[in-house]
Design a protein around this motif. Structure first.
Motif, short mmCIF file in Angstrom:
data_model
loop_
_atom_site.label_atom_id
_atom_site.label_comp_id
_atom_site.label_asym_id
_atom_site.label_seq_id
_atom_site.Cartn_x
_atom_site.Cartn_y
_atom_site.Cartn_z
N LEU A 1 -4.42 -2.81 -5.02
CA LEU A 1 -5.89 -2.67 -5.12
C LEU A 1 -6.30 -2.20 -6.52
O LEU A 1 -7.31 -2.65 -7.06
CB LEU A 1 -6.41 -1.69 -4.06
CG LEU A 1 -6.30 -2.19 -2.62
CD1 LEU A 1 -6.57 -1.06 -1.63
CD2 LEU A 1 -7.25 -3.36 -2.38
N CYS A 2 -5.48 -1.32 -7.10
CA CYS A 2 -5.77 -0.88 -8.48
C CYS A 2 -5.65 -2.08 -9.42
O CYS A 2 -6.53 -2.30 -10.27
CB CYS A 2 -4.80 0.20 -8.95
SG CYS A 2 -4.96 1.74 -8.06
N THR B 1 2.49 1.74 1.56
CA THR B 1 1.14 2.21 1.22
C THR B 1 0.97 2.27 -0.30
O THR B 1 -0.09 1.90 -0.82
CB THR B 1 0.85 3.57 1.88
OG1 THR B 1 1.93 4.45 1.61
CG2 THR B 1 0.67 3.44 3.38
N GLN B 2 2.02 2.66 -0.99
CA GLN B 2 1.92 2.68 -2.47
C GLN B 2 1.72 1.26 -3.01
O GLN B 2 0.92 1.04 -3.91
CB GLN B 2 3.19 3.25 -3.12
CG GLN B 2 3.34 4.73 -3.00
CD GLN B 2 4.25 5.07 -1.82
OE1 GLN B 2 4.09 4.53 -0.71
NE2 GLN B 2 5.18 5.97 -2.03
N GLY C 1 0.88 -4.98 6.80
CA GLY C 1 -0.32 -4.99 7.64
C GLY C 1 -1.14 -6.27 7.62
O GLY C 1 -2.25 -6.30 8.14
N PHE C 2 -0.60 -7.33 7.02
CA PHE C 2 -1.34 -8.60 7.03
C PHE C 2 -1.23 -9.23 8.42
O PHE C 2 -0.16 -9.23 9.03
CB PHE C 2 -0.74 -9.59 6.02
CG PHE C 2 -0.95 -9.20 4.58
CD1 PHE C 2 -2.09 -9.61 3.90
CD2 PHE C 2 0.00 -8.43 3.91
CE1 PHE C 2 -2.28 -9.26 2.58
CE2 PHE C 2 -0.19 -8.08 2.58
CZ PHE C 2 -1.34 -8.49 1.91
N GLU C 3 -2.35 -9.79 8.88
CA GLU C 3 -2.34 -10.49 10.18
C GLU C 3 -2.90 -11.88 9.94
O GLU C 3 -4.04 -12.02 9.50
CB GLU C 3 -3.23 -9.74 11.18
CG GLU C 3 -2.63 -8.40 11.57
CD GLU C 3 -3.58 -7.56 12.40
OE1 GLU C 3 -4.74 -7.97 12.62
OE2 GLU C 3 -3.15 -6.47 12.82
N SER D 1 -2.32 8.53 -0.76
CA SER D 1 -1.41 9.16 0.21
C SER D 1 -1.93 8.98 1.65
O SER D 1 -1.47 9.65 2.56
CB SER D 1 -1.26 10.64 -0.12
OG SER D 1 -2.51 11.19 -0.40
N ASP D 2 -2.85 8.06 1.83
CA ASP D 2 -3.40 7.82 3.18
C ASP D 2 -2.52 6.82 3.94
O ASP D 2 -1.56 6.28 3.39
CB ASP D 2 -4.85 7.30 3.04
CG ASP D 2 -5.73 7.82 4.16
OD1 ASP D 2 -5.20 7.99 5.27
OD2 ASP D 2 -6.94 8.01 3.92
N ASN D 3 -2.87 6.58 5.21
CA ASN D 3 -2.03 5.65 5.98
C ASN D 3 -2.51 4.20 5.81
O ASN D 3 -3.59 3.94 5.29
CB ASN D 3 -1.97 6.06 7.46
CG ASN D 3 -3.34 6.01 8.11
OD1 ASN D 3 -4.15 5.14 7.79
ND2 ASN D 3 -3.61 6.96 9.01
#
Ligand code: GLU
Length: 306
Positions: free
Chosen positions: A264-265, A257-258, A77-79, A277-279
């Motif tokens: 981030l963690c 996503t994981q 998802g990087f732009e 578990s989100d998108n």
């Protein structure tokens, strides 16, 4: 006026960040966290974010690694803004800058081998070079080193705090052009950062001491010094930096996503468990809304199971 309210035509230089992976293998967790941190810093500063493939050292480039890194970044998802910049397209510029340094007597030729230097003391960036070849007249088979003046080089790292060194004593004359006729990492980095007008460099703590060399070169070349943030490096259970060189596992593009959640963690952002578990889009929205580089203050490494 609030920064966000400034008109587009404002002359104020906006944040311009970058991610500059070397194509020595596919994206791994260590490089992912650098990408995430530099991206979030740019996005939360309403800035631009550029992608540069550091392939000046073509001897270390792995076939298809650049495409694999780009694909992985896209899937996560990087732009990035503009086209991808490849160092291999800047060779003419690199040679011009090298000639400028030669013509202005900032550099000298050196034919010391590693063996010759092995008894030198170790400084901040490996062996300290004390000007051995500065006055020699070497004709062939040489690297090019910069003459380091007796100067203190200091900067405020946004994450690691105040940093300073005595460049000639703690590092010594460092290489700007290698014996195999390849530009050094330091010189290529400052030329490219300047070309793209990078205002903020976010990268791993392992490169913090390189910053002294890069600031020194920026000053010689009359470039503006960017602001630096050195984020902690990801290490394995043996405290070894995750790197392609030591076989860090390629990121699975099936676990996007994981990977992001784990990134981030690792960056101490403490995302809520349900985000796991989100998108993709919700993870990025949460990350942008909640990013705080302050949570990394003075942290130098993070042990990870990835
Ligand atoms: N290409 C370097 C690397 O992958 C990073 C360069 C930089 O951020 O200055 O380690």
């Amino acid at each position: 006026m609030n920064k966000k309210d400034e008109p587009e035509s404002s002359n104020i230089i906006k944040y311009r960040g970058r991610f500059a992976p070397s194509p020595t293998g596919s994206l791994h967790f260590g490089s992912l966290i650098t990408a995430i941190a530099s991206y979030l810093e740019a996005k939360t500063s309403q800035g631009k974010w550029f992608l540069r493939i550091d392939n000046a050292d073509f001897l270390r480039e792995q076939d298809k690694a650049s495409d694999s890194i780009k694909r992985s970044l896209e899937l996560h998802g990087f732009e990035w803004d503009g086209n991808t910049h490849y160092q291999s397209n800047s060779l003419t510029l690199y040679n011009q800058k090298k000639d400028h340094l030669i013509d202005n007597d900032y550099v000298f030729r050196c034919n010391c081998s590693r063996k010759n230097l092995r008894n030198n003391p170790i400084g901040l960036n490996g062996v300290i070079y004390k000007g051995t070849c500065r006055t020699k007249n070497i004709k062939e088979d040489f690297s090019i080193r910069v003459i380091t003046e007796h100067l203190k080089v200091a900067f405020k790292d946004e994450i690691q705090g105040h940093q300073a060194c005595q460049i000639d004593e703690d590092i010594g004359d460092f290489t700007i052009w290698r014996r195999d006729n390849i530009i050094s990492y330091h010189l290529a980095t400052v030329i490219d950062d300047n070309e793209v007008g990078i205002t903020n460099v976010v990268r791993g703590y392992d490169l913090l001491n390189s910053t002294f060399c890069q600031l020194y070169l920026q000053n010689i070349l009359n470039y503006i010094n960017p602001i630096y943030s050195h984020i902690p490096i990801a290490t394995d259970a043996n405290n070894q930096k995750l790197s392609k060189q030591f076989g860090a596992a390629e990121l699975s593009n099936k676990l996007i996503t994981q990977n992001l959640f784990n990134g981030l963690c690792a960056l101490k952002q403490e995302p809520p468990t349900e985000l796991r578990s989100d998108n993709l889009s919700n993870i990025w929205s949460w990350a942008i809304d909640n990013w705080s580089s302050k949570k990394l203050t003075m942290v130098k490494s993070i042990t990870t199971l990835n």
